[in-house]
Design a protein around this motif. Sequence first.
Motif, PDB file in Angstrom:
ATOM      1  N   GLN A  65       0.826  -1.195   0.000  1.00 21.43           N
ATOM      2  CA  GLN A  65       0.000   0.000   0.000  1.00 21.43           C
ATOM      3  C   GLN A  65       0.866   1.252   0.000  1.00 21.43           C
ATOM      4  OE1 GLN A  65      -3.327   0.276   2.729  1.00 21.43           O
ATOM      5  NE2 GLN A  65      -3.328  -1.925   3.060  1.00 21.43           N
ATOM      6  N   ASN A 197      -2.789   0.871  13.577  1.00 24.36           N
ATOM      7  CA  ASN A 197      -3.760   0.016  12.879  1.00 24.36           C
ATOM      8  C   ASN A 197      -3.484  -0.086  11.380  1.00 24.36           C
ATOM      9  OD1 ASN A 197      -4.432   2.631  12.241  1.00 24.36           O
ATOM     10  ND2 ASN A 197      -6.634   2.328  12.396  1.00 24.36           N
ATOM     11  N   THR A 199      -1.263  -1.696   8.647  1.00 25.24           N
ATOM     12  CA  THR A 199      -0.285  -2.758   8.430  1.00 25.24           C
ATOM     13  C   THR A 199       0.284  -2.715   7.025  1.00 25.24           C
ATOM     14  OG1 THR A 199      -1.960  -4.332   7.678  1.00 25.24           O
ATOM     15  CG2 THR A 199      -1.521  -4.231  10.045  1.00 25.24           C
ATOM     16  N   GLY A 201      -0.390  -4.531   4.630  1.00 21.05           N
ATOM     17  CA  GLY A 201      -0.305  -5.830   4.014  1.00 21.05           C
ATOM     18  C   GLY A 201      -1.637  -6.320   3.506  1.00 21.05           C
ATOM     19  N   ILE A 202      -1.687  -7.589   3.156  1.00 19.89           N
ATOM     20  CA  ILE A 202      -2.925  -8.221   2.731  1.00 19.89           C
ATOM     21  C   ILE A 202      -3.168  -9.401   3.651  1.00 19.89           C
ATOM     22  CG2 ILE A 202      -2.775  -7.478   0.334  1.00 19.89           C
ATOM     23  CD1 ILE A 202      -1.504 -10.072  -0.366  1.00 19.89           C
ATOM     24  N   SER A 203      -4.407  -9.837   3.709  1.00 24.33           N
ATOM     25  CA  SER A 203      -4.748 -10.900   4.649  1.00 24.33           C
ATOM     26  C   SER A 203      -4.015 -12.189   4.286  1.00 24.33           C
ATOM     27  CB  SER A 203      -6.254 -11.147   4.636  1.00 24.33           C
ATOM     28  OG  SER A 203      -6.640 -11.736   3.405  1.00 24.33           O
ATOM     29  N   PRO A 204      -3.642 -12.979   5.301  1.00 20.00           N
ATOM     30  CA  PRO A 204      -2.970 -14.256   5.026  1.00 20.00           C
ATOM     31  C   PRO A 204      -3.768 -15.166   4.098  1.00 20.00           C
ATOM     32  CG  PRO A 204      -2.787 -13.697   7.341  1.00 20.00           C
ATOM     33  CD  PRO A 204      -3.746 -12.709   6.733  1.00 20.00           C
ATOM     34  N   ALA A 205      -5.110 -15.118   4.234  1.00 21.53           N
ATOM     35  CA  ALA A 205      -5.948 -15.970   3.398  1.00 21.53           C
ATOM     36  C   ALA A 205      -5.792 -15.635   1.918  1.00 21.53           C
ATOM     37  CB  ALA A 205      -7.409 -15.839   3.820  1.00 21.53           C
ATOM     38  N   VAL A 206      -5.630 -14.333   1.613  1.00 25.67           N
ATOM     39  CA  VAL A 206      -5.420 -13.923   0.229  1.00 25.67           C
ATOM     40  C   VAL A 206      -3.977 -14.151  -0.189  1.00 25.67           C
ATOM     41  CG1 VAL A 206      -5.409 -11.953  -1.353  1.00 25.67           C
ATOM     42  CG2 VAL A 206      -7.316 -12.255   0.240  1.00 25.67           C
ATOM     43  N   ALA A 207      -3.034 -13.837   0.701  1.00 25.27           N
ATOM     44  CA  ALA A 207      -1.615 -13.928   0.377  1.00 25.27           C
ATOM     45  C   ALA A 207      -1.227 -15.336  -0.083  1.00 25.27           C
ATOM     46  CB  ALA A 207      -0.776 -13.517   1.577  1.00 25.27           C
ATOM     47  N   GLU A 208      -1.812 -16.349   0.550  1.00 28.30           N
ATOM     48  CA  GLU A 208      -1.420 -17.716   0.196  1.00 28.30           C
ATOM     49  C   GLU A 208      -1.937 -18.129  -1.191  1.00 28.30           C
ATOM     50  OE1 GLU A 208      -2.927 -20.539   2.911  1.00 28.30           O
ATOM     51  OE2 GLU A 208      -5.027 -20.314   2.301  1.00 28.30           O
TER      52      GLU A 208
END
Length: 271
Positions: A65, A197, A199, A201-208
């Motif tokens: 971001q 607040n 980060t 980043g992107i959520s782990p669920a999407v990252a994988e």
Amino acid sequence: MLLATDPSKFFAHARIQVAAYAGSVRTATPSDHATIRKPLSEAIDEVVAFIRKNTRHPLRIVGFQRIEVNEYPEAALREALVNALAHRDYEDAGRRVTVDLFRDRIEIISPGALPGTLSLARLRSGKARSQSRNPNIAQGLVFLGRMEERGTGITRMRDSMLNHGLDAPLIAVADNEVVVTLIGPGEDMERILLPDNITGGISPAVAEKLNERQNAILAEIVRSGSVTTGWITKTMEVAKDTAFRDVKGLVAFGLIEPEGEGRGRHYILKP
């Protein structure tokens, strides 16, 4: 003061004078200035908007971001403005609240000495009990959700500045006025801290679910602002179908969005 469209029609001194200066001293020709004549709650928003327009907002790259940060924490600005407007001496019809923006600081000046028996040392400590010169105005601002009557405003302002990477506010009394000075970062904008607040980043669920190429595409968009499928096919040496499939997946995950049409189409980060 709380509800009139223009309180200065009834009390001429019920205005806020704001000015922005290019350097660190007042001059006869500010780079921007305004006189705000709104009810108190709206006036606070207008002053904050003026400050935002006349201060810097550098971009930081955090993860995938690009985050815009403020030169000053908005919470500290609002707290200082609320205190200035709620506790000023409205019997003094010859002066008004003024807000001066300089290259290295913001000064918020409120007419009148400290109310009641409140001492400057006690106020600076952040342990002072709430004392208001204008209890009806203070209660109105509490009702409107703009302030609390717990005497913790100075502490919140201080914490907000420190959490932003800046120094604690300076509070002084001079010429029967209370002056709150918010010291800015000067030329060292890197000292500004990001909120906890954020980060980036992107959520782990999407990252994988992202492949190596999609991660590289996101990194390039962060670096240069956008990518095209032509860049993907050339840089990553893949077929057009593969490039389209990669960007289609990123669009489906809500990470990027297309901009432009035809051969001019490119992809940018989704806000």
